[in-house]
Design a protein around this motif. Structure first.
Motif, PDB file in Angstrom:
ATOM      1  N   UNK A 405      -1.655   6.948  -5.450  1.00 51.35           N
ATOM      2  CA  UNK A 405      -1.380   5.694  -6.165  1.00 51.35           C
ATOM      3  C   UNK A 405      -1.739   5.782  -7.641  1.00 51.35           C
ATOM      4  N   UNK A 406      -2.290   6.915  -8.071  1.00 53.98           N
ATOM      5  CA  UNK A 406      -2.625   7.070  -9.485  1.00 53.98           C
ATOM      6  C   UNK A 406      -1.354   7.039 -10.337  1.00 53.98           C
ATOM      7  N   UNK A 407      -1.522   6.609 -11.560  1.00 52.07           N
ATOM      8  CA  UNK A 407      -0.361   6.388 -12.406  1.00 52.07           C
ATOM      9  C   UNK A 407       0.402   7.676 -12.672  1.00 52.07           C
ATOM     10  N   UNK A 408      -0.303   8.765 -12.969  1.00 49.63           N
ATOM     11  CA  UNK A 408       0.376  10.029 -13.271  1.00 49.63           C
ATOM     12  C   UNK A 408       1.139  10.544 -12.056  1.00 49.63           C
ATOM     13  N   UNK A 409       0.592  10.321 -10.858  1.00 47.43           N
ATOM     14  CA  UNK A 409       1.244  10.797  -9.639  1.00 47.43           C
ATOM     15  C   UNK A 409       2.555  10.034  -9.419  1.00 47.43           C
ATOM     16  N   UNK A 410       2.509   8.716  -9.583  1.00 50.07           N
ATOM     17  CA  UNK A 410       3.717   7.923  -9.375  1.00 50.07           C
ATOM     18  C   UNK A 410       4.779   8.222 -10.437  1.00 50.07           C
TER      19      UNK A 410
END
Length: 473
Positions: A405-410
């Motif tokens: 759910x981290x921003x970079x992952x999404x």
């Protein structure tokens, strides 16, 4: 002999050339300058020179390297056959100007086919690496991000059923036997034409297969028994002819080279047809539908059955191809994979290929959940990839759900979805949906040239956008 396009202009063509220069093509004009790269022309010229020991200075004039390169690019851009390429070059001034033929005679389709085949898969890979090098030099691709995916490219085959494969075997073996008999003394070789009987057996099998009742299934098995018997008789005769030729007992009065060529065809197809008979017996009478090393085509034996889980197309017949993409739509690597391997086995080869191409690992690498495994994540991080975005499969733990759910992952997963659009672009505008070149080497050449053409136009469009924003020098 390697022909050059550097010659004195044709006087009568000069007024027409001035008018042709006013004609513009939005697709071909941006890529025109990229194809003048000396390194690209040198690769093509080396391939043409290696055809025969003295190809560079003797023999009939052939296609110039720059013309061959441009014809390859235009053929895959338009999705033409070799006959279409010949016809369009004859009649279109824009295409003549792009391929540098101008007022000169254009080759026929058979010349194009033979000359394109000289560009081996190894040379095609080197040309692709040079095109990626052009993208690096012009700042189009820096190799900071990588997304990878696999797709199926179909072979140029009909739907493979045992009955049609047996019919193909009878047809190709009988054809060679008839051609051999035409070169032999009268009565030395008697060949029976089974075409009508084969057609009736195929129709009986197709009609009986429409219903699963026991009567129809028995009718289908009876028809298969007759068809297999016909195939065995043709195989036995072809085997005897090959043995007679080897012992020098075949009385030939015609041309020996023609007979030898047909003997080569028999030696090539006989093992394949015998394998088709074996797999037919295993399936129809043994009930075994999963025969090891099943033959799916007599003409493209490298074809594999690929199952990607598609509801509308559960079985695809072709090869699995890995596509690696970096910034601005540049496909930095491709590989035709053997068999039907799991996507997890394609992750580390993609990273290593990227490192060899750009000299460093990507800062961020992503793929779909089919590539995920804990080992792949760990090895990618050990290789030096800072951000590895591989969504896990199954029920997620609280820690894993928080990580994804981290921003970079999404953001990485949203960028990964663009690889689907790239594959669709390769398959439709650049004709990679179905490979039309023959044999395994031809399949790899076809995939390679589709990728090369797509990269060239991605570079050209990036340059056009920069000029539109006033950033290009």
């Amino acid at each position: 002999m390697i022909r050059s396009t550097s010659h004195q202009a044709w006087l009568f063509y000069s007024p027409l050339a001035l008018q042709a220069a006013l004609l513009k093509d939005d697709l071909l004009d941006p890529v025109d300058q990229l194809l003048d790269d000396p390194a690209l022309l040198e690769l093509v010229q080396q391939c043409l020179v290696s055809r025969f020991p003295a190809s560079a200075r003797t023999g009939r004039p052939g296609i110039a390297p720059d013309r061959l390169l441009r014809c390859c690019v235009m053929k895959h851009l338009k999705g033409w056959s070799f006959r279409d390429l010949e016809r369009e070059l004859r009649s279109n001034l824009v295409y003549r100007r792009f391929t540098r033929f101008d007022a000169e005679a254009t080759p026929d389709f058979s010349t194009f086919s033979r000359t394109f085949a000289l560009l081996s898969p190894q040379i095609t890979e080197q040309i692709h690496q040079r095109v990626v090098g052009l993208a690096r030099e012009q700042g189009v691709a820096q190799g900071r991000k990588l997304r990878s995916d696999t797709t199926v490219v179909e072979s140029n085959v009909h739907y493979p059923t045992d009955s049609t494969l047996l019919g193909d075997g009878i047809r190709v073996l009988s054809r060679s036997l008839f051609r051999i008999a035409a070169e032999c003394k009268d009565g030395a070789l008697d060949v029976v034409h089974h075409g009508r009987a084969v057609k009736h057996r195929l129709l009986e099998i197709s009609r009986a297969a429409r219903s699963l009742t026991e009567a129809n299934q028995q009718r289908m098995r009876n028809s298969y028994r007759k068809l297999v018997g016909l195939t065995r008789s043709v195989v036995r005769q072809a085997s005897k002819v090959v043995q007679r030729w080897g012992k020098g007992r075949l009385k030939v009065v015609g041309k020996l080279l023609r007979v030898e060529a047909q003997m080569g065809q028999l030696r090539h197809f006989l093992p394949l047809v015998e394998k088709v008979i074996m797999q037919t017996k295993e399936r129809v009478w043994g009930g075994n539908c999963h025969v090891e090393g099943k033959v799916l085509s007599l003409f493209e034996p490298h074809t594999e059955v690929i199952r990607k889980g598609k509801a509308h197309k559960p079985n695809e017949f072709g090869r699995l191809v890995r596509i690696d993409e970096v910034e601005h739509g540049i496909v930095s690597g491709y590989q035709v994979l053997p068999g039907n391997p799991d996507d997890t086995t394609a992750w580390m080869p993609a990273l290593r290929q990227h490192q060899a191409c750009f000299g460093h690992t990507p800062q961020m690498a992503t793929a779909d959940r089919g590539f995920f495994s804990a080992k792949n994540e760990r090895e990618a991080q050990e290789l030096g990839v800072k951000k590895v975005a591989l969504p896990a499969r199954g029920c997620l733990s609280a820690q894993r759900a928080k990580q994804q759910k981290q921003r970079w992952f999404r953001r990485a997963l949203r960028w990964r979805a663009g690889c689907e659009a790239t594959i669709s672009t390769l398959k439709h505008p650049f004709a990679m949906l179905r490979a039309s070149y023959k044999q395994d080497s031809g399949f790899q050449r076809y995939v390679g040239w589709c990728v090369i053409t797509k990269n060239l136009f991605s570079i050209a469009r990036y340059q056009e956008r920069r000029r539109g924003h006033g950033q290009a020098g």
